[in-house]
Design a protein around this motif. Structure first.
Motif, PDB file in Angstrom:
ATOM      1  N   GLU A 171       0.797  -1.223   0.000  1.00  0.00           N
ATOM      2  CA  GLU A 171       0.000   0.000   0.000  1.00  0.00           C
ATOM      3  C   GLU A 171       0.835   1.282   0.000  1.00  0.00           C
ATOM      4  OE1 GLU A 171      -3.405   0.207   2.571  1.00  0.00           O
ATOM      5  OE2 GLU A 171      -3.529  -1.979   2.738  1.00  0.00           O
ATOM      6  N   VAL A 174       1.923   2.641  -3.435  1.00  0.00           N
ATOM      7  CA  VAL A 174       0.732   3.076  -4.178  1.00  0.00           C
ATOM      8  C   VAL A 174       0.228   4.409  -3.646  1.00  0.00           C
ATOM      9  CG1 VAL A 174      -1.658   2.507  -4.774  1.00  0.00           C
ATOM     10  CG2 VAL A 174       0.087   0.709  -4.737  1.00  0.00           C
ATOM     11  N   ARG A 177       2.426   7.261  -4.847  1.00  0.00           N
ATOM     12  CA  ARG A 177       2.183   7.592  -6.257  1.00  0.00           C
ATOM     13  C   ARG A 177       0.869   8.347  -6.415  1.00  0.00           C
ATOM     14  NH1 ARG A 177      -0.448   4.543 -10.209  1.00  0.00           N
ATOM     15  NH2 ARG A 177      -0.288   2.611  -8.981  1.00  0.00           N
ATOM     16  N   LEU A 178      -0.160   7.890  -5.707  1.00  0.00           N
ATOM     17  CA  LEU A 178      -1.455   8.561  -5.791  1.00  0.00           C
ATOM     18  C   LEU A 178      -1.383   9.974  -5.212  1.00  0.00           C
ATOM     19  CD1 LEU A 178      -3.877   5.654  -4.755  1.00  0.00           C
ATOM     20  CD2 LEU A 178      -3.394   6.513  -7.062  1.00  0.00           C
ATOM     21  N   THR A 181      -0.215  12.243  -7.932  1.00  0.00           N
ATOM     22  CA  THR A 181      -0.895  12.302  -9.226  1.00  0.00           C
ATOM     23  C   THR A 181      -2.398  12.553  -9.176  1.00  0.00           C
ATOM     24  OG1 THR A 181      -1.167   9.883  -9.211  1.00  0.00           O
ATOM     25  CG2 THR A 181       0.821  10.763 -10.252  1.00  0.00           C
ATOM     26  N   LEU A 221      -7.481   2.870  -2.652  1.00  0.00           N
ATOM     27  CA  LEU A 221      -6.645   2.083  -3.550  1.00  0.00           C
ATOM     28  C   LEU A 221      -7.260   1.928  -4.938  1.00  0.00           C
ATOM     29  CD1 LEU A 221      -5.401  -0.700  -1.099  1.00  0.00           C
ATOM     30  CD2 LEU A 221      -4.171   1.325  -1.901  1.00  0.00           C
ATOM     31  N   ALA A 224      -5.955   3.727  -7.996  1.00  0.00           N
ATOM     32  CA  ALA A 224      -4.760   3.273  -8.705  1.00  0.00           C
ATOM     33  C   ALA A 224      -5.128   2.584 -10.015  1.00  0.00           C
ATOM     34  CB  ALA A 224      -3.945   2.326  -7.830  1.00  0.00           C
ATOM     35  N   ASN A 226      -6.162  -0.540 -10.446  1.00  0.00           N
ATOM     36  CA  ASN A 226      -5.685  -1.924 -10.491  1.00  0.00           C
ATOM     37  C   ASN A 226      -6.593  -2.780  -9.606  1.00  0.00           C
ATOM     38  OD1 ASN A 226      -4.308  -4.389 -10.103  1.00  0.00           O
ATOM     39  ND2 ASN A 226      -2.322  -3.422 -10.424  1.00  0.00           N
TER      40      ASN A 226
END
Length: 290
Positions: A171, A174, A177-178, A181, A221, A224, A226
Protein backbone atom coordinates in the motif's frame (compact mmCIF):
# COMPACT_ATOMS: atom_id res chain seq x y z
CA UNK A 1 -5.48 0.75 9.95
CA UNK A 2 -8.28 -1.25 11.21
CA UNK A 3 -8.35 -3.04 8.66
CA UNK A 4 -15.33 -6.88 1.76
CA UNK A 5 -15.42 -7.66 -2.28
CA UNK A 6 -13.03 -5.51 -4.09
CA UNK A 7 -14.09 -2.36 -5.84
CA UNK A 8 -13.59 -2.15 -9.53
CA UNK A 9 -10.57 -0.47 -10.95
CA UNK A 10 -12.63 2.18 -12.72
CA UNK A 11 -15.60 4.26 -11.76
CA UNK A 12 -16.32 6.35 -8.74
CA UNK A 13 -15.32 4.96 -5.36
CA UNK A 14 -17.95 4.10 -2.86
CA UNK A 15 -19.55 7.21 -1.49
CA UNK A 16 -22.07 5.74 0.83
CA UNK A 17 -21.35 3.40 3.68
CA UNK A 18 -23.82 2.43 6.30
CA UNK A 19 -22.38 3.27 9.68
CA UNK A 20 -24.48 0.64 11.30
CA UNK A 21 -23.61 -2.84 10.05
CA UNK A 22 -25.38 -6.09 10.97
CA UNK A 23 -25.51 -6.83 14.66
CA UNK A 24 -22.79 -9.18 15.80
CA UNK A 25 -24.16 -12.70 15.83
CA UNK A 26 -23.95 -14.43 19.16
CA UNK A 27 -22.28 -17.77 18.48
CA UNK A 28 -21.27 -19.41 21.74
CA UNK A 29 -18.61 -22.16 21.64
CA UNK A 30 -19.85 -25.71 21.14
CA UNK A 31 -20.84 -26.91 24.58
CA UNK A 32 -19.03 -29.75 26.26
CA UNK A 33 -21.56 -30.14 29.08
CA UNK A 34 -23.77 -33.15 29.72
CA UNK A 35 -26.89 -33.71 27.72
CA UNK A 36 -29.69 -31.20 27.99
CA UNK A 37 -33.23 -31.40 26.88
CA UNK A 38 -32.38 -30.95 23.17
CA UNK A 39 -29.16 -32.92 22.69
CA UNK A 40 -26.46 -35.18 24.01
CA UNK A 41 -23.24 -34.21 25.76
CA UNK A 42 -19.95 -36.08 26.11
CA UNK A 43 -20.41 -39.41 27.76
CA UNK A 44 -24.14 -39.48 27.26
CA UNK A 45 -25.75 -42.51 25.71
CA UNK A 46 -27.66 -42.08 22.54
CA UNK A 47 -27.09 -42.73 18.88
CA UNK A 48 -27.00 -39.14 17.61
CA UNK A 49 -27.62 -35.59 18.71
CA UNK A 50 -31.17 -34.33 18.44
CA UNK A 51 -31.75 -32.14 15.40
CA UNK A 52 -34.63 -29.92 14.49
CA UNK A 53 -36.30 -30.58 11.19
CA UNK A 54 -34.29 -28.92 8.48
CA UNK A 55 -31.30 -28.21 10.72
CA UNK A 56 -29.12 -30.71 8.92
CA UNK A 57 -29.52 -33.00 5.98
CA UNK A 58 -28.94 -36.76 6.34
CA UNK A 59 -25.32 -37.69 5.98
CA UNK A 60 -23.92 -34.61 7.70
CA UNK A 61 -21.74 -36.83 9.87
CA UNK A 62 -20.27 -38.42 6.78
CA UNK A 63 -19.21 -34.99 5.62
CA UNK A 64 -17.12 -34.42 8.70
CA UNK A 65 -19.51 -33.16 11.37
CA UNK A 66 -20.64 -35.58 14.05
CA UNK A 67 -22.98 -33.89 16.49
CA UNK A 68 -23.44 -36.57 19.15
CA UNK A 69 -20.72 -34.97 21.29
CA UNK A 70 -22.16 -31.46 21.34
CA UNK A 71 -25.42 -29.94 22.35
CA UNK A 72 -27.39 -27.81 19.90
CA UNK A 73 -26.96 -24.08 20.23
CA UNK A 74 -29.90 -22.47 22.02
CA UNK A 75 -32.41 -20.62 19.92
CA UNK A 76 -33.32 -17.06 20.83
CA UNK A 77 -36.18 -16.90 23.31
CA UNK A 78 -37.91 -14.33 21.14
CA UNK A 79 -38.38 -15.65 17.64
CA UNK A 80 -38.01 -12.18 16.12
CA UNK A 81 -34.46 -12.01 17.44
CA UNK A 82 -33.27 -14.66 15.01
CA UNK A 83 -31.36 -13.26 12.02
CA UNK A 84 -33.64 -12.88 9.03
CA UNK A 85 -32.33 -15.00 6.18
CA UNK A 86 -33.65 -14.52 2.66
CA UNK A 87 -33.63 -17.83 0.81
CA UNK A 88 -32.50 -16.17 -2.41
CA UNK A 89 -29.03 -15.57 -0.99
CA UNK A 90 -28.73 -17.84 2.02
CA UNK A 91 -25.08 -18.72 1.55
CA UNK A 92 -24.01 -15.09 1.14
CA UNK A 93 -25.94 -13.94 4.19
CA UNK A 94 -24.61 -16.78 6.31
CA UNK A 95 -21.06 -15.94 5.15
CA UNK A 96 -21.56 -12.29 6.10
CA UNK A 97 -22.96 -13.28 9.49
CA UNK A 98 -20.08 -15.65 10.18
CA UNK A 99 -17.53 -13.00 9.18
CA UNK A 100 -19.21 -10.55 11.56
CA UNK A 101 -19.14 -13.15 14.33
CA UNK A 102 -15.48 -13.86 13.61
CA UNK A 103 -14.36 -10.23 13.74
CA UNK A 104 -16.50 -9.57 16.80
CA UNK A 105 -15.03 -12.54 18.67
CA UNK A 106 -18.25 -14.55 18.74
CA UNK A 107 -16.42 -17.31 16.88
CA UNK A 108 -13.60 -17.88 19.33
CA UNK A 109 -10.08 -18.83 18.18
CA UNK A 110 -9.38 -22.51 18.79
CA UNK A 111 -13.03 -23.49 19.14
CA UNK A 112 -14.65 -26.04 16.84
CA UNK A 113 -18.07 -25.38 15.28
CA UNK A 114 -20.16 -27.79 13.26
CA UNK A 115 -22.33 -26.86 10.31
CA UNK A 116 -25.47 -28.60 11.65
CA UNK A 117 -25.34 -26.74 14.96
CA UNK A 118 -24.66 -23.38 13.31
CA UNK A 119 -27.40 -24.16 10.80
CA UNK A 120 -29.80 -24.74 13.68
CA UNK A 121 -28.82 -21.36 15.08
CA UNK A 122 -29.65 -19.59 11.82
CA UNK A 123 -32.71 -21.68 11.05
CA UNK A 124 -31.27 -23.15 7.84
CA UNK A 125 -29.90 -26.50 6.74
CA UNK A 126 -26.26 -27.37 7.28
CA UNK A 127 -25.48 -27.04 3.57
CA UNK A 128 -25.22 -23.23 3.22
CA UNK A 129 -23.36 -23.04 6.53
CA UNK A 130 -20.89 -25.66 5.37
CA UNK A 131 -20.39 -23.81 2.08
CA UNK A 132 -19.79 -20.53 3.92
CA UNK A 133 -17.36 -22.22 6.30
CA UNK A 134 -15.49 -23.72 3.36
CA UNK A 135 -15.09 -20.21 1.96
CA UNK A 136 -13.70 -19.06 5.31
CA UNK A 137 -11.32 -22.02 5.18
CA UNK A 138 -10.06 -20.83 1.79
CA UNK A 139 -9.50 -17.40 3.33
CA UNK A 140 -7.54 -18.95 6.19
CA UNK A 141 -10.02 -18.04 8.93
CA UNK A 142 -10.95 -21.62 9.85
CA UNK A 143 -9.62 -25.09 9.23
CA UNK A 144 -11.47 -28.35 8.64
CA UNK A 145 -11.52 -30.82 11.53
CA UNK A 146 -12.51 -34.26 10.18
CA UNK A 147 -15.69 -35.67 11.72
CA UNK A 148 -16.20 -32.57 13.85
CA UNK A 149 -16.55 -29.41 11.78
CA UNK A 150 -14.41 -26.28 11.54
CA UNK A 151 -11.91 -24.84 14.00
CA UNK A 152 -11.31 -21.09 14.15
CA UNK A 153 -7.63 -20.51 13.43
CA UNK A 154 -5.53 -19.31 16.34
CA UNK A 155 -3.41 -16.31 15.38
CA UNK A 156 -0.60 -14.73 17.32
CA UNK A 157 1.01 -11.30 17.38
CA UNK A 158 3.74 -12.43 14.97
CA UNK A 159 1.23 -13.24 12.23
CA UNK A 160 -0.42 -9.87 12.71
CA UNK A 161 2.97 -8.15 12.40
CA UNK A 162 3.74 -10.10 9.23
CA UNK A 163 0.41 -9.06 7.70
CA UNK A 164 1.14 -5.44 8.58
CA UNK A 165 4.55 -5.66 6.93
CA UNK A 166 3.08 -7.06 3.72
CA UNK A 167 0.35 -4.44 3.68
CA UNK A 168 2.92 -1.68 4.04
CA UNK A 169 4.98 -3.10 1.18
CA UNK A 170 1.90 -3.10 -1.07
CA UNK A 171 0.00 0.00 0.00
CA UNK A 172 2.73 2.51 0.81
CA UNK A 173 4.23 2.82 -2.70
CA UNK A 174 0.73 3.08 -4.18
CA UNK A 175 -0.27 5.78 -1.72
CA UNK A 176 2.84 7.82 -2.52
CA UNK A 177 2.18 7.59 -6.26
CA UNK A 178 -1.46 8.56 -5.79
CA UNK A 179 -0.47 11.46 -3.53
CA UNK A 180 1.55 12.94 -6.39
CA UNK A 181 -0.90 12.30 -9.23
CA UNK A 182 -4.51 12.33 -8.03
CA UNK A 183 -6.19 15.78 -8.00
CA UNK A 184 -7.58 17.13 -4.74
CA UNK A 185 -11.22 16.88 -5.87
CA UNK A 186 -10.93 13.11 -6.22
CA UNK A 187 -9.76 12.82 -2.63
CA UNK A 188 -12.61 15.06 -1.50
CA UNK A 189 -15.04 12.53 -2.99
CA UNK A 190 -13.78 9.99 -0.46
CA UNK A 191 -14.69 12.16 2.52
CA UNK A 192 -18.02 10.32 3.11
CA UNK A 193 -16.14 7.02 3.44
CA UNK A 194 -13.81 8.50 6.06
CA UNK A 195 -16.75 10.02 7.94
CA UNK A 196 -18.52 6.67 7.89
CA UNK A 197 -15.58 5.08 9.71
CA UNK A 198 -15.82 7.73 12.41
CA UNK A 199 -19.53 7.08 12.91
CA UNK A 200 -18.95 3.34 13.01
CA UNK A 201 -16.10 3.74 15.51
CA UNK A 202 -18.37 5.79 17.77
CA UNK A 203 -20.60 2.73 18.23
CA UNK A 204 -17.70 0.80 19.75
CA UNK A 205 -18.65 -2.23 17.63
CA UNK A 206 -15.55 -3.79 16.12
CA UNK A 207 -17.50 -5.71 13.46
CA UNK A 208 -19.36 -2.58 12.33
CA UNK A 209 -16.13 -0.61 12.17
CA UNK A 210 -14.30 -3.34 10.26
CA UNK A 211 -16.63 -3.08 7.26
CA UNK A 212 -16.35 0.70 6.96
CA UNK A 213 -12.60 0.57 7.51
CA UNK A 214 -12.06 -1.78 4.59
CA UNK A 215 -14.47 0.24 2.44
CA UNK A 216 -12.36 3.36 2.96
CA UNK A 217 -9.15 1.56 2.01
CA UNK A 218 -10.77 0.05 -1.07
CA UNK A 219 -11.95 3.49 -2.10
CA UNK A 220 -8.46 4.93 -1.81
CA UNK A 221 -6.65 2.08 -3.55
CA UNK A 222 -9.22 1.90 -6.35
CA UNK A 223 -7.87 5.20 -7.64
CA UNK A 224 -4.76 3.27 -8.71
CA UNK A 225 -6.85 1.60 -11.41
CA UNK A 226 -5.69 -1.92 -10.49
CA UNK A 227 -8.50 -4.30 -9.49
CA UNK A 228 -6.08 -7.09 -8.54
CA UNK A 229 -4.24 -4.77 -6.20
CA UNK A 230 -7.50 -3.81 -4.48
CA UNK A 231 -8.52 -7.46 -4.09
CA UNK A 232 -5.20 -8.59 -2.63
CA UNK A 233 -4.97 -5.62 -0.26
CA UNK A 234 -8.55 -6.16 0.91
CA UNK A 235 -7.88 -9.83 1.64
CA UNK A 236 -4.82 -8.95 3.72
CA UNK A 237 -6.81 -6.25 5.49
CA UNK A 238 -9.63 -8.66 6.35
CA UNK A 239 -7.18 -11.18 7.78
CA UNK A 240 -5.59 -8.47 9.91
CA UNK A 241 -8.99 -7.83 11.52
CA UNK A 242 -9.41 -11.33 12.95
CA UNK A 243 -9.01 -11.58 16.74
CA UNK A 244 -5.75 -12.79 18.24
CA UNK A 245 -5.34 -16.01 20.17
CA UNK A 246 -5.84 -15.53 23.89
CA UNK A 247 -7.13 -11.98 23.54
CA UNK A 248 -9.30 -11.23 26.54
CA UNK A 249 -10.78 -8.06 25.10
CA UNK A 250 -11.17 -6.41 21.74
CA UNK A 251 -10.27 -2.78 20.97
CA UNK A 252 -12.79 -0.45 22.57
CA UNK A 253 -14.42 2.72 21.33
CA UNK A 254 -11.40 4.93 22.05
CA UNK A 255 -9.04 2.73 20.01
CA UNK A 256 -11.50 2.57 17.13
CA UNK A 257 -12.00 6.34 17.19
CA UNK A 258 -8.22 6.88 17.04
CA UNK A 259 -7.94 4.53 14.10
CA UNK A 260 -10.80 6.28 12.29
CA UNK A 261 -9.16 9.67 12.87
CA UNK A 262 -6.19 8.40 10.83
CA UNK A 263 -8.47 8.23 7.80
CA UNK A 264 -9.50 11.87 7.96
CA UNK A 265 -5.93 12.97 8.66
CA UNK A 266 -4.70 10.96 5.69
CA UNK A 267 -7.30 12.51 3.39
CA UNK A 268 -6.27 16.00 4.52
CA UNK A 269 -2.63 15.19 3.71
CA UNK A 270 -3.56 13.77 0.32
CA UNK A 271 -5.63 16.83 -0.57
CA UNK A 272 -2.72 19.05 0.44
CA UNK A 273 -0.30 16.84 -1.55
CA UNK A 274 1.93 16.59 1.50
CA UNK A 275 3.77 13.48 0.35
CA UNK A 276 6.02 13.23 3.39
CA UNK A 277 3.05 13.35 5.76
CA UNK A 278 1.17 10.80 3.63
CA UNK A 279 4.12 8.45 3.92
CA UNK A 280 4.38 8.69 7.69
CA UNK A 281 0.61 8.46 8.26
CA UNK A 282 0.23 5.45 5.98
CA UNK A 283 3.14 3.56 7.50
CA UNK A 284 2.04 4.24 11.07
CA UNK A 285 -1.59 3.46 10.32
CA UNK A 286 -0.92 0.12 8.64
CA UNK A 287 1.78 -1.17 10.97
CA UNK A 288 -0.12 0.00 14.04
CA UNK A 289 -3.33 -1.75 13.00
CA UNK A 290 -5.47 -3.24 15.74
Amino acid sequence: MQHAGPQGAHGSPETRVQAEGPAAVRVPPQARAADVDRGWGPGASGPTAHRDAGAAAPGDGARGEHTHSEQPMPRPRIEQARPVVQRSSVRGQILDALRTALVGGELAPGEVYSAPVLGDRFGVSATPVREAMQQLALEGAVEVVPNRGFRVVERGARELAELAEIRALIELPVMLRLARTVPAERWTELRPLAEATVRAASTGCRATYADTDRAFHRGVLSLAGNAQLVQIADDLHRRAQWPLMGAKTTPGRAALMADAADHTNLLDALIAKDVQLVQSLTREHVTGAH
